[in-house]
Design a protein around this motif. Structure first.
Motif, PDB file in Angstrom:
ATOM      1  N   ARG A 297       0.840  -1.206   0.000  1.00  0.00           N
ATOM      2  CA  ARG A 297       0.000   0.000   0.000  1.00  0.00           C
ATOM      3  C   ARG A 297       0.874   1.254   0.000  1.00  0.00           C
ATOM      4  NH1 ARG A 297      -4.817  -1.425  -1.453  1.00  0.00           N
ATOM      5  NH2 ARG A 297      -4.867  -3.646  -1.012  1.00  0.00           N
TER       6      ARG A 297
ATOM      7  N   THR B 147       2.312   4.130  -3.720  1.00  0.00           N
ATOM      8  CA  THR B 147       1.116   4.749  -4.297  1.00  0.00           C
ATOM      9  C   THR B 147       1.261   5.039  -5.761  1.00  0.00           C
ATOM     10  OG1 THR B 147       2.003   6.882  -3.687  1.00  0.00           O
ATOM     11  CG2 THR B 147       0.473   5.842  -2.132  1.00  0.00           C
ATOM     12  N   GLY B 148       2.506   5.110  -6.229  1.00  0.00           N
ATOM     13  CA  GLY B 148       2.721   5.458  -7.631  1.00  0.00           C
ATOM     14  C   GLY B 148       2.778   6.958  -7.824  1.00  0.00           C
ATOM     15  N   ILE B 149       2.523   7.714  -6.774  1.00  0.00           N
ATOM     16  CA  ILE B 149       2.547   9.179  -6.908  1.00  0.00           C
ATOM     17  C   ILE B 149       3.906   9.686  -6.432  1.00  0.00           C
ATOM     18  CG2 ILE B 149       1.479  11.329  -6.134  1.00  0.00           C
ATOM     19  CD1 ILE B 149      -1.073   9.599  -5.718  1.00  0.00           C
ATOM     20  N   VAL B 150       4.615  10.383  -7.325  1.00  0.00           N
ATOM     21  CA  VAL B 150       5.990  10.781  -7.054  1.00  0.00           C
ATOM     22  C   VAL B 150       6.071  11.664  -5.804  1.00  0.00           C
ATOM     23  CG1 VAL B 150       7.990  11.934  -8.015  1.00  0.00           C
ATOM     24  CG2 VAL B 150       6.458  10.663  -9.489  1.00  0.00           C
ATOM     25  N   THR B 151       5.087  12.500  -5.637  1.00  0.00           N
ATOM     26  CA  THR B 151       5.104  13.436  -4.518  1.00  0.00           C
ATOM     27  C   THR B 151       5.180  12.708  -3.184  1.00  0.00           C
ATOM     28  OG1 THR B 151       3.644  14.691  -5.909  1.00  0.00           O
ATOM     29  CG2 THR B 151       3.986  15.521  -3.698  1.00  0.00           C
TER      30      THR B 151
ATOM     31  N   ALA C 231       8.631  11.517  -2.604  1.00  0.00           N
ATOM     32  CA  ALA C 231       9.510  12.633  -2.240  1.00  0.00           C
ATOM     33  C   ALA C 231       9.274  13.033  -0.790  1.00  0.00           C
ATOM     34  CB  ALA C 231       9.249  13.815  -3.174  1.00  0.00           C
ATOM     35  N   ALA C 232       8.000  13.042  -0.405  1.00  0.00           N
ATOM     36  CA  ALA C 232       7.682  13.405   0.969  1.00  0.00           C
ATOM     37  C   ALA C 232       8.281  12.398   1.932  1.00  0.00           C
ATOM     38  CB  ALA C 232       6.162  13.460   1.145  1.00  0.00           C
TER      39      ALA C 232
ATOM     40  N   SER D 185      11.981  12.951   2.196  1.00  0.00           N
ATOM     41  CA  SER D 185      12.315  14.148   2.969  1.00  0.00           C
ATOM     42  C   SER D 185      12.116  13.915   4.458  1.00  0.00           C
ATOM     43  CB  SER D 185      11.426  15.327   2.538  1.00  0.00           C
ATOM     44  OG  SER D 185      11.453  15.432   1.152  1.00  0.00           O
TER      45      SER D 185
END
Lengths: 685, 104
Positions: free
Chosen positions: A654, A657-661, A664-665, A668
């Motif tokens: 899970r 997600t496939g979402i780059v953001t 990145a989060a 970080s």
């Protein structure tokens, strides 16, 4: 580098020539005018010529040959694995037999396969070529491991050739059965080979360094410590007997001895020339030949010899009784083959090394003849094999009839045909050595009884096939056969009459004229040097197995005559019985009067049923249980362990997600967390 | 030297500010082009540090490194633009949140 003197430089070609014909038939056979038959004939003729030259060389010079040709595993500490050639009288004579039969079978195949427009001819000739090559290489083998390789290759070729007509139902099944049953025996053989190598650090057959000679030194009373071998904690006698029995497993499988005989009758599904070449004259002979090859080893082991003799005698009688009730001509011959190989085993077990090889020689001739004769009949009958549909063929097929008759009389052991001399010698050896050993005597008595039964079924077969009135339209108007069938038949027919004079011992005993040609050849100076001579083996059986030559009714001459008279009398009696039963124009089916016994015999003593039960009832059950254990416990444990990973992976994915953001989060935040951690540990706060 | 009169901390603060702007852009923007620009910002924050320290230590290695970083950034932009083009062809948009079809 091996330097080879004179003629032995050409020895490898004996096996290589048929191999080349295999390649030719396989690769370009379909474009050749006879689909590979001619190259096969040429190659086997070349092998035959070279083999005869080897025999001639041995007779003239008395120099054998035993050299390593190629070392494929080289080790400093233990032992090398090698290919080598061993040419002594035994192997040279066997080479002649194999290549001679191979030539005739190739010629016969022109009539049986080419003239009948059978499919897959290049494949067929490739199989014959590979078979001949591997059999010849087996005979040439100088060590047990190499012999095992080619033993297996021979089995493979048998599988390919029995299953030649693989689109029909019977042949593939027969091929599988032959392969599996002989393979079962070969497992023991393989273990035996490993055992021999581990014990003796060599698998060579001949010479002072061969394993039979080492075993002899270990067992001899004045054994010194330096020849000690690793017997894995057993007494040397026991351990050697175990090794001998293991190798014997392969022998019993290949030579179709009880209880591994079941494959041979089914192997008759193959083309008839194949039956002649493989299942009568050569491949089945491989087992017996192997025992003869390492006879220096077996001669040291009285227990194993007694087992060999008893198994042989039992098989001789056992198979002969089944042949009496069979209706197909090839089935009768199949059971007679098993029975005759029983005689050879009986002779080997009884210490009759020469007798066994003599019977092997004559049997190869007359049994190849009988199979080819049967093939000729089958051509004439348009592939009908039931003898009850034949009859009256003798006038239509003169050559086939006369040669077949000669072969049959040889098989039945009627004076003066080949089989009489050799079978008589086998029985004489068994009697002479068996007077003090109950197992040997039992083997002798069964062999003697089998003489009578053999004569009955042989004469029955001849009468049903060739005599009386034709019992079907096919038999009334048989198809003519050509020269390529008649030529091999004639050649073998002559030999079936005269081959017995290779070694007619009774003549020598009676007249004093020295005529033991085969015995002399097997006692050649070459074999003396290689420790494979007949009288060396004779000494071994006397010294180690305690065989002594007994006599009945006073004197050796009387014993020879009584033995010969007994077997001839029984053979004639059997022939007369069969003549009276089946001699008429329209013979009745006498075997049906046997009732329950006939049912038993027709079902081959339920041997097939019990082996199928062993496979399906017992082995399959055990295999199922093992499978359940494997799946439930072994696999189950692994599956349960892996399910932890599976489940946690299922939950953790899970995160992806496939979402780059998001990634990145995460990165970080992780870097921040790391920083905080480092800071805390570094004491900034 | 004018440069020398500026204390090193100023450069570090500047660089940290630029880097944080970049991180903020990466975390909040959905447009892939903005994304790419934010990454460039982070790279250049590192460059500032390189140059500043190279100056203070009197060591040219840092400045040379900056050149390498710029070359690297150029290469990265080429690839990034390529990815964005493909993104547009496949999803008719350049939003990074759309490209989720390769996950489980």
């Amino acid at each position: 580098m091996v330097t080879v003197a004179g003629i032995y430089a050409y020895a490898p070609a004996i096996a290589v020539l048929p191999f080349v014909s295999f390649l030719v038939a396989l690769l370009v056979g379909r474009w050749l005018p006879r689909k590979g038959a001619l190259s096969g004939i040429l190659a086997t003729l070349g092998s035959l010529g070279l083999s005869v030259a080897m025999v001639g060389h041995l007779v003239l010079t008395g120099e054998g040959y035993d050299e390593t040709m190629y070392t494929f595993v080289e080790t400093a500490e233990t032992f090398d694995l090698t290919f080598g050639l061993l040419i002594d009288p035994l192997s040279a004579a066997m080479l002649v037999i194999v290549s001679f039969i191979a030539v005739l079978v190739h010629v016969f195949s022109l009539g049986y396969m080419n003239d009948e427009d059978e499919p897959g001819l290049p494949r067929y000739y490739a199989g014959l070529g590979l078979f001949t090559a591997s059999m010849l290489a087996f005979v040439l083998s100088s060590n047990l491991l190499m012999a095992f390789f080619f033993f297996e290759l021979v089995g493979l070729c048998s599988y390919l050739l029995i299953g030649h007509w693989f689109r029909e139902e019977g042949p593939p099944s027969g091929a599988k059965k032959a392969f599996l049953v002989t393979r079962f025996g070969d497992y023991f053989f393989l273990v035996g080979v490993v055992g021999v190598l581990a014990t003796f650090k060599t698998a060579g057959f001949a010479g002072e360094n061969g394993f039979p000679a080492v075993a002899e030194r270990v067992l001899s009373p004045e054994a010194s410590a330096e020849v000690a071998v690793d017997t894995f904690g057993f007494a040397p006698e026991t351990w050697f007997a175990v090794l001998g029995l293991l190798v014997l497993g392969g022998v019993l499988g290949k030579s179709a001895q009880f209880p591994f005989h079941t494959w041979l009758p089914d192997a008759m599904e193959g083309p008839t020339p194949v039956s002649a070449l493989i299942h009568a004259a050569t491949m089945v002979a491989a087992g017996v030949f192997l025992v003869a090859r390492m006879y220096g080893f077996y001669a040291l082991l009285p227990t194993v010899l007694a087992i060999i003799a008893f198994t042989g005698g039992f098989t001789a009688l056992f198979a002969a009784t089944m042949a009496v009730v069979k209706n197909e001509i090839k089935q009768v011959l199949a059971y007679s083959t098993i029975s005759q190989y029983g005689y050879m085993m009986l002779a080997l077990g009884a210490g009759g090394y020469v007798a066994a090889f003599f019977h092997l020689t004559t049997h190869a001739m007359f049994k190849a003849l009988l199979f080819l004769g049967a093939g000729s009949v089958i051509i004439a009958m348009h592939h009908e094999e039931d003898m009850w549909l034949m009859g009256g063929l003798k006038d239509e097929m003169r050559v086939t009839y006369l040669t077949f008759l000669a072969g049959s009389l040889a098989l039945a052991g009627i004076f003066p045909f080949a089989g009489f001399w050799s079978k008589d010698e086998v029985l004489f050896e068994a009697l002479a050595h068996g007077l003090e050993s109950p197992l040997l005597l039992g083997g002798y008595l069964m062999g003697l009884a089998a003489v009578f039964v053999t004569a009955v079924y042989t004469v029955r077969m001849v009468l049903l096939t060739f005599h009386g009135d034709p019992r079907s339209d096919l038999a009334a108007d048989p198809e003519a056969v050509r020269w390529n069938v008649k030529l091999p038949l004639s050649a073998l027919g002559v030999l079936a009459v005269v081959a017995g004079f290779l070694n007619p011992v009774p003549i020598q005993t009676l007249t004093g004229v020295h005529v033991e040609f085969l015995h002399d050849f097997l006692d050649n100076a070459a074999s003396e040097e290689l420790l494979t001579s007949a009288h060396h083996y004779g000494d071994l059986t006397k010294e180690f197995a305690g065989y002594s030559t007994g006599t009945v009714a006073g004197g050796e001459t009387a014993t020879v005559l009584i033995s010969a008279g007994l077997s001839l009398g029984l053979a004639v009696a059997g022939a007369v019985v069969a003549l009276r039963l089946y001699g008429g124009a329209d013979p009745a089916r006498h075997t049906e009067k046997l009732g329950g016994l006939r049912t038993l015999l027709m079902h081959n003593y339920y041997q097939d049923e019990y082996q199928v039960w062993l496979a399906e009832g017992l082995t399959l059950g055990v295999a199922r249980a093992a499978d359940a254990f494997d799946r439930g416990v072994v696999d189950g444990a692994v599956d349960k362990v892996s399910s932890v990973s599976l489940l946690s992976g299922y939950g953790l994915r899970r995160l992806q997600t496939g979402i780059v953001t998001n990634y990145a989060a995460l990165i970080s935040l992780s870097v921040l967390a790391l920083l905080v951690a480092f800071a805390a540990m570094g004491g900034w706060f | 030297m004018v440069l020398g009169s500026v204390p090193a901390e100023y450069y570090l603060v500047l660089s940290a500010a630029v880097f944080c702007t970049g991180v903020f852009g990466v975390l909040t923007r959905r447009n892939a082009l903005m994304f790419l620009m934010s990454v460039e910002l982070m790279l250049n924050a590192a460059n500032i540090n390189f140059v500043a320290f190279a100056f203070y230590w009197g060591n040219l290695t840092g400045q040379v490194f900056t050149l390498f970083t710029m070359a690297l950034a150029a290469a990265e932009v080429a690839i990034g633009i390529g990815i964005i083009l493909v993104l547009y062809r496949n999803f008719d948009d350049v939003r990074v949140t759309d490209a989720t079809t390769l996950r489980w």
